[in-house]
Design a protein around this motif. Structure first.
Motif, PDB file in Angstrom:
ATOM      1  N   VAL A  57      17.267  -8.909  33.176  1.00  0.00           N
ATOM      2  CA  VAL A  57      17.215  -8.581  31.776  1.00  0.00           C
ATOM      3  C   VAL A  57      16.659  -7.283  31.853  1.00  0.00           C
ATOM      4  O   VAL A  57      15.776  -7.004  32.639  1.00  0.00           O
ATOM      5  CB  VAL A  57      16.174  -9.615  31.199  1.00  0.00           C
ATOM      6  N   TYR A  58      17.314  -6.499  30.896  1.00  0.00           N
ATOM      7  CA  TYR A  58      16.917  -4.994  30.415  1.00  0.00           C
ATOM      8  C   TYR A  58      16.471  -4.990  29.023  1.00  0.00           C
ATOM      9  O   TYR A  58      17.300  -5.571  28.175  1.00  0.00           O
ATOM     10  CB  TYR A  58      18.147  -4.144  31.020  1.00  0.00           C
ATOM     11  N   TYR A  59      15.676  -4.249  28.873  1.00  0.00           N
ATOM     12  CA  TYR A  59      15.172  -3.741  27.380  1.00  0.00           C
ATOM     13  C   TYR A  59      15.184  -2.473  27.177  1.00  0.00           C
ATOM     14  O   TYR A  59      14.803  -1.506  27.980  1.00  0.00           O
ATOM     15  CB  TYR A  59      13.818  -4.393  27.344  1.00  0.00           C
ATOM     16  N   ASP A  60      15.327  -2.178  25.961  1.00  0.00           N
ATOM     17  CA  ASP A  60      14.799  -0.648  25.434  1.00  0.00           C
ATOM     18  C   ASP A  60      13.352  -0.709  25.391  1.00  0.00           C
ATOM     19  O   ASP A  60      12.842  -1.492  25.315  1.00  0.00           O
ATOM     20  CB  ASP A  60      15.570  -0.346  24.183  1.00  0.00           C
ATOM     21  N   ASP A  61      12.896   0.706  25.759  1.00  0.00           N
ATOM     22  CA  ASP A  61      11.564   1.143  25.717  1.00  0.00           C
ATOM     23  C   ASP A  61      10.676   0.609  24.762  1.00  0.00           C
ATOM     24  O   ASP A  61       9.568   0.293  24.561  1.00  0.00           O
ATOM     25  CB  ASP A  61      11.238   2.423  26.297  1.00  0.00           C
ATOM     26  N   SER A  62      11.117   0.594  23.619  1.00  0.00           N
ATOM     27  CA  SER A  62      10.699   0.328  22.138  1.00  0.00           C
ATOM     28  C   SER A  62      10.230  -0.959  21.932  1.00  0.00           C
ATOM     29  O   SER A  62       9.404  -1.461  21.167  1.00  0.00           O
ATOM     30  CB  SER A  62      11.693   0.707  20.909  1.00  0.00           C
ATOM     31  N   VAL A  63      11.040  -2.004  22.882  1.00  0.00           N
ATOM     32  CA  VAL A  63      10.646  -3.359  22.472  1.00  0.00           C
ATOM     33  C   VAL A  63      10.044  -3.880  24.062  1.00  0.00           C
ATOM     34  O   VAL A  63       9.552  -5.363  24.044  1.00  0.00           O
ATOM     35  CB  VAL A  63      11.855  -4.227  22.271  1.00  0.00           C
ATOM     36  N   LYS A  64      10.040  -3.200  25.060  1.00  0.00           N
ATOM     37  CA  LYS A  64       9.770  -3.584  26.226  1.00  0.00           C
ATOM     38  C   LYS A  64       8.116  -4.195  26.406  1.00  0.00           C
ATOM     39  O   LYS A  64       7.406  -3.625  25.795  1.00  0.00           O
ATOM     40  CB  LYS A  64       9.832  -2.604  27.447  1.00  0.00           C
ATOM     41  N   GLY A  65       7.829  -5.186  27.080  1.00  0.00           N
ATOM     42  CA  GLY A  65       6.563  -5.836  26.670  1.00  0.00           C
ATOM     43  C   GLY A  65       6.579  -6.809  25.428  1.00  0.00           C
ATOM     44  O   GLY A  65       5.292  -7.340  25.332  1.00  0.00           O
ATOM     45  N   ARG A  66       7.444  -6.616  24.408  1.00  0.00           N
ATOM     46  CA  ARG A  66       7.138  -7.632  23.398  1.00  0.00           C
ATOM     47  C   ARG A  66       8.095  -8.539  23.027  1.00  0.00           C
ATOM     48  O   ARG A  66       8.017  -9.450  22.541  1.00  0.00           O
ATOM     49  CB  ARG A  66       6.938  -6.662  22.144  1.00  0.00           C
ATOM     50  N   PHE A  67       9.312  -8.097  23.695  1.00  0.00           N
ATOM     51  CA  PHE A  67      10.443  -9.078  23.236  1.00  0.00           C
ATOM     52  C   PHE A  67      11.073  -9.485  24.576  1.00  0.00           C
ATOM     53  O   PHE A  67      10.925  -8.698  25.760  1.00  0.00           O
ATOM     54  CB  PHE A  67      11.869  -8.183  22.937  1.00  0.00           C
ATOM     55  N   THR A  68      11.437 -10.721  24.643  1.00  0.00           N
ATOM     56  CA  THR A  68      11.948 -11.339  25.675  1.00  0.00           C
ATOM     57  C   THR A  68      13.414 -12.113  25.416  1.00  0.00           C
ATOM     58  O   THR A  68      13.492 -12.742  24.571  1.00  0.00           O
ATOM     59  CB  THR A  68      11.083 -12.594  26.376  1.00  0.00           C
ATOM     60  N   ILE A  69      14.473 -12.024  26.311  1.00  0.00           N
ATOM     61  CA  ILE A  69      15.618 -12.339  26.130  1.00  0.00           C
ATOM     62  C   ILE A  69      15.879 -13.494  27.100  1.00  0.00           C
ATOM     63  O   ILE A  69      15.265 -13.527  28.462  1.00  0.00           O
ATOM     64  CB  ILE A  69      16.723 -11.373  26.328  1.00  0.00           C
ATOM     65  N   SER A  70      16.423 -14.639  26.827  1.00  0.00           N
ATOM     66  CA  SER A  70      16.503 -15.668  27.796  1.00  0.00           C
ATOM     67  C   SER A  70      17.873 -16.373  27.291  1.00  0.00           C
ATOM     68  O   SER A  70      18.459 -16.262  26.186  1.00  0.00           O
ATOM     69  CB  SER A  70      15.510 -16.797  27.512  1.00  0.00           C
ATOM     70  N   ARG A  71      18.470 -17.710  27.846  1.00  0.00           N
ATOM     71  CA  ARG A  71      19.434 -18.320  27.718  1.00  0.00           C
ATOM     72  C   ARG A  71      19.493 -19.673  28.111  1.00  0.00           C
ATOM     73  O   ARG A  71      18.593 -19.953  29.063  1.00  0.00           O
ATOM     74  CB  ARG A  71      20.576 -17.618  28.114  1.00  0.00           C
ATOM     75  N   ASP A  72      20.424 -20.623  27.395  1.00  0.00           N
ATOM     76  CA  ASP A  72      20.399 -21.866  27.726  1.00  0.00           C
ATOM     77  C   ASP A  72      21.891 -22.169  27.741  1.00  0.00           C
ATOM     78  O   ASP A  72      22.523 -22.000  26.910  1.00  0.00           O
ATOM     79  CB  ASP A  72      19.951 -22.761  26.773  1.00  0.00           C
ATOM     80  N   ASN A  73      22.458 -22.013  29.155  1.00  0.00           N
ATOM     81  CA  ASN A  73      23.895 -22.235  29.415  1.00  0.00           C
ATOM     82  C   ASN A  73      24.295 -23.471  28.943  1.00  0.00           C
ATOM     83  O   ASN A  73      25.563 -23.642  28.367  1.00  0.00           O
ATOM     84  CB  ASN A  73      24.066 -22.049  30.732  1.00  0.00           C
ATOM     85  N   ALA A  74      23.475 -24.479  28.907  1.00  0.00           N
ATOM     86  CA  ALA A  74      24.002 -25.858  28.411  1.00  0.00           C
ATOM     87  C   ALA A  74      24.256 -25.845  26.882  1.00  0.00           C
ATOM     88  O   ALA A  74      25.258 -26.513  26.581  1.00  0.00           O
ATOM     89  CB  ALA A  74      23.130 -27.087  28.996  1.00  0.00           C
ATOM     90  N   LYS A  75      23.491 -25.146  26.190  1.00  0.00           N
ATOM     91  CA  LYS A  75      23.614 -24.868  24.979  1.00  0.00           C
ATOM     92  C   LYS A  75      24.438 -23.768  24.573  1.00  0.00           C
ATOM     93  O   LYS A  75      24.842 -23.483  23.124  1.00  0.00           O
ATOM     94  CB  LYS A  75      22.341 -24.790  24.231  1.00  0.00           C
TER      95      LYS A  75
END
Length: 111
Positions: A57-75
């Motif tokens: 996972v990679y983030y822009d510096d403006s959101v790093k530490g505050r935003f988290t991306i995840s996924r549910d492949n089954a859904k």
């Protein structure tokens, strides 16, 4: 029909949290990766982050530490957890496969 549908937007106070969802259908598999973008009123669309097929996972510096991306492949769904929201996070948030855009969901951060 290939679709990306975002949901979970809303209005919160500064410091609050929201979790956005991006549900994929048709031939799109979130296991192949997904980007999040946002566009504030009167500004260009900007990249927020991405989850790769391998899970990195990679983030822009403006959101790093505050935003988290995840996924549910089954859904077949990708999530954007947004914490410690700031007024400057106010924007329409989109998921993007690299070819297909969702319709967007509005996030407003205001006291």
């Amino acid at each position: 029909q290939v679709q990306l549908v975002e949901s979970g937007g809303g209005s919160v106070q500064p410091g609050g949290s929201l979790r956005l969802s991006c549900a994929a259908s048709g031939s799109v598999s979130v296991a192949n990766g997904m980007n999040w973008y946002r566009q504030a009123s009167g500004k260009q669309r900007e990249w927020v982050g991405r989850i790769m097929s391998g899970g990195s996972v990679y983030y822009d510096d403006s959101v790093k530490g505050r935003f988290t991306i995840s996924r549910d492949n089954a859904k077949n769904t990708v999530y954007l957890q947004m914490n410690n929201l700031k007024p400057e996070d106010t924007a329409v948030y989109y998921c993007f496969t690299g070819i297909i855009w969702g319709q967007g969901t509005q996030v407003t951060v205001s006291s």
